[in-house]
Design a protein around this motif. Structure first.
Motif, PDB file in Angstrom:
ATOM      1  N   ALA A  21       0.841  -1.197   0.000  1.00  0.00           N
ATOM      2  CA  ALA A  21       0.000   0.000   0.000  1.00  0.00           C
ATOM      3  C   ALA A  21       0.873   1.242   0.000  1.00  0.00           C
ATOM      4  O   ALA A  21       1.936   1.274   0.608  1.00  0.00           O
ATOM      5  CB  ALA A  21      -0.912  -0.012   1.224  1.00  0.00           C
ATOM      6  N   VAL A  25      -2.102   5.724   2.225  1.00  0.00           N
ATOM      7  CA  VAL A  25      -3.329   4.940   2.361  1.00  0.00           C
ATOM      8  C   VAL A  25      -3.561   4.622   3.834  1.00  0.00           C
ATOM      9  O   VAL A  25      -2.653   4.217   4.548  1.00  0.00           O
ATOM     10  CB  VAL A  25      -3.248   3.641   1.535  1.00  0.00           C
ATOM     11  CG1 VAL A  25      -4.400   2.699   1.852  1.00  0.00           C
ATOM     12  CG2 VAL A  25      -3.221   3.965   0.045  1.00  0.00           C
ATOM     13  N   GLY A  26      -4.791   4.842   4.276  1.00  0.00           N
ATOM     14  CA  GLY A  26      -5.147   4.540   5.658  1.00  0.00           C
ATOM     15  C   GLY A  26      -6.050   5.609   6.241  1.00  0.00           C
ATOM     16  O   GLY A  26      -6.558   6.475   5.530  1.00  0.00           O
ATOM     17  N   ALA A  27      -6.241   5.541   7.539  1.00  0.00           N
ATOM     18  CA  ALA A  27      -7.048   6.521   8.264  1.00  0.00           C
ATOM     19  C   ALA A  27      -6.115   7.385   9.092  1.00  0.00           C
ATOM     20  O   ALA A  27      -5.184   6.888   9.735  1.00  0.00           O
ATOM     21  CB  ALA A  27      -8.069   5.820   9.155  1.00  0.00           C
ATOM     22  N   TRP A  28      -6.378   8.698   9.102  1.00  0.00           N
ATOM     23  CA  TRP A  28      -5.507   9.672   9.742  1.00  0.00           C
ATOM     24  C   TRP A  28      -6.347  10.645  10.568  1.00  0.00           C
ATOM     25  O   TRP A  28      -7.444  11.014  10.167  1.00  0.00           O
ATOM     26  CB  TRP A  28      -4.731  10.454   8.685  1.00  0.00           C
ATOM     27  CG  TRP A  28      -3.937   9.595   7.767  1.00  0.00           C
ATOM     28  CD1 TRP A  28      -4.367   9.004   6.614  1.00  0.00           C
ATOM     29  CD2 TRP A  28      -2.576   9.203   7.928  1.00  0.00           C
ATOM     30  NE1 TRP A  28      -3.356   8.272   6.049  1.00  0.00           N
ATOM     31  CE2 TRP A  28      -2.246   8.382   6.833  1.00  0.00           C
ATOM     32  CE3 TRP A  28      -1.605   9.478   8.893  1.00  0.00           C
ATOM     33  CZ2 TRP A  28      -0.986   7.828   6.680  1.00  0.00           C
ATOM     34  CZ3 TRP A  28      -0.352   8.930   8.729  1.00  0.00           C
ATOM     35  CH2 TRP A  28      -0.042   8.112   7.635  1.00  0.00           C
ATOM     36  N   CYS A  35      -9.975   8.209  16.430  1.00  0.00           N
ATOM     37  CA  CYS A  35     -10.056   7.006  15.610  1.00  0.00           C
ATOM     38  C   CYS A  35     -11.043   5.982  16.163  1.00  0.00           C
ATOM     39  O   CYS A  35     -11.616   5.206  15.409  1.00  0.00           O
ATOM     40  CB  CYS A  35      -8.678   6.367  15.474  1.00  0.00           C
ATOM     41  SG  CYS A  35      -7.449   7.479  14.740  1.00  0.00           S
ATOM     42  N   THR A  48      -9.742   9.498   5.618  1.00  0.00           N
ATOM     43  CA  THR A  48      -9.540   8.127   5.169  1.00  0.00           C
ATOM     44  C   THR A  48      -9.196   8.144   3.681  1.00  0.00           C
ATOM     45  O   THR A  48      -9.923   8.729   2.880  1.00  0.00           O
ATOM     46  CB  THR A  48     -10.799   7.280   5.411  1.00  0.00           C
ATOM     47  OG1 THR A  48     -11.157   7.388   6.787  1.00  0.00           O
ATOM     48  CG2 THR A  48     -10.545   5.829   5.073  1.00  0.00           C
ATOM     49  N   ASP A  50      -7.933   5.625   0.398  1.00  0.00           N
ATOM     50  CA  ASP A  50      -7.564   4.333  -0.173  1.00  0.00           C
ATOM     51  C   ASP A  50      -6.935   4.580  -1.528  1.00  0.00           C
ATOM     52  O   ASP A  50      -6.639   5.714  -1.878  1.00  0.00           O
ATOM     53  CB  ASP A  50      -8.735   3.343  -0.187  1.00  0.00           C
ATOM     54  CG  ASP A  50      -9.859   3.722  -1.126  1.00  0.00           C
ATOM     55  OD1 ASP A  50      -9.618   4.432  -2.126  1.00  0.00           O
ATOM     56  OD2 ASP A  50     -10.993   3.303  -0.879  1.00  0.00           O
ATOM     57  N   ARG A 118      -1.468   8.346  12.001  1.00  0.00           N
ATOM     58  CA  ARG A 118      -2.221   7.187  11.496  1.00  0.00           C
ATOM     59  C   ARG A 118      -3.081   6.598  12.617  1.00  0.00           C
ATOM     60  O   ARG A 118      -2.649   6.463  13.739  1.00  0.00           O
ATOM     61  CB  ARG A 118      -1.256   6.118  10.977  1.00  0.00           C
ATOM     62  CG  ARG A 118      -1.976   4.967  10.273  1.00  0.00           C
ATOM     63  CD  ARG A 118      -1.005   3.932   9.746  1.00  0.00           C
ATOM     64  NE  ARG A 118      -0.126   4.420   8.707  1.00  0.00           N
ATOM     65  CZ  ARG A 118      -0.453   4.458   7.413  1.00  0.00           C
ATOM     66  NH1 ARG A 118      -1.637   4.062   7.013  1.00  0.00           N
ATOM     67  NH2 ARG A 118       0.416   4.900   6.534  1.00  0.00           N
ATOM     68  N   CYS A 119      -4.318   6.263  12.272  1.00  0.00           N
ATOM     69  CA  CYS A 119      -5.218   5.633  13.233  1.00  0.00           C
ATOM     70  C   CYS A 119      -4.833   4.186  13.455  1.00  0.00           C
ATOM     71  O   CYS A 119      -4.262   3.545  12.611  1.00  0.00           O
ATOM     72  CB  CYS A 119      -6.657   5.687  12.723  1.00  0.00           C
ATOM     73  SG  CYS A 119      -7.364   7.342  12.826  1.00  0.00           S
TER      74      CYS A 119
END
Length: 119
Positions: A21, A25-28, A35, A48, A50, A118-119
């Protein structure tokens, strides 16, 4: 058989990084407590991303293309919908993502997320 195994090993090393990835990419969020907060808090505080779309506080975009540049990534987001009644939907937006160590920052005209973890 030996040649086959060598070829397979080389292929695994070549494909591995391509399948990983992208770093954005990811949740922040600005605070990791957000989170695991309730959905309404998350919708206001969690970014978020992707490989092909974005969900950011106040709006989301169904399509996004990412291009690496020397300072981070430029995102061309389209098919965006949000809570700003002055914007005709769907709208497009150019977003910049810059990574500094373990944090990222999202910016666009008139907005700066500040450092996000990052979550």
């Amino acid at each position: 058989m030996r040649r086959f195994m060598t070829t397979m090993t080389m292929s695994a090393f070549a494909v591995g990084p391509a399948m990983a990835a992208a770093p954005y990419v990811g949740a922040w969020s600005s605070d990791r407590l957000n989170c695991s907060a309730t959905a309404d808090v998350q919708s206001q505080t969690v970014f978020t991303v992707d490989r092909a779309s974005l969900s950011l506080p106040e709006f989301g975009c169904e399509h996004a293309t990412f291009r690496k540049n020397p300072t981070g990534w430029v995102v061309h987001a389209s098919q965006c919908y949000g809570s700003d009644p002055s914007l005709e939907e769907p709208f497009t937006r150019v977003i910049r993502i810059v990574r500094h160590g373990a944090t990222v920052r999202f910016t666009w005209h008139g907005f700066d997320s500040g450092p996000l973890v990052r979550c």
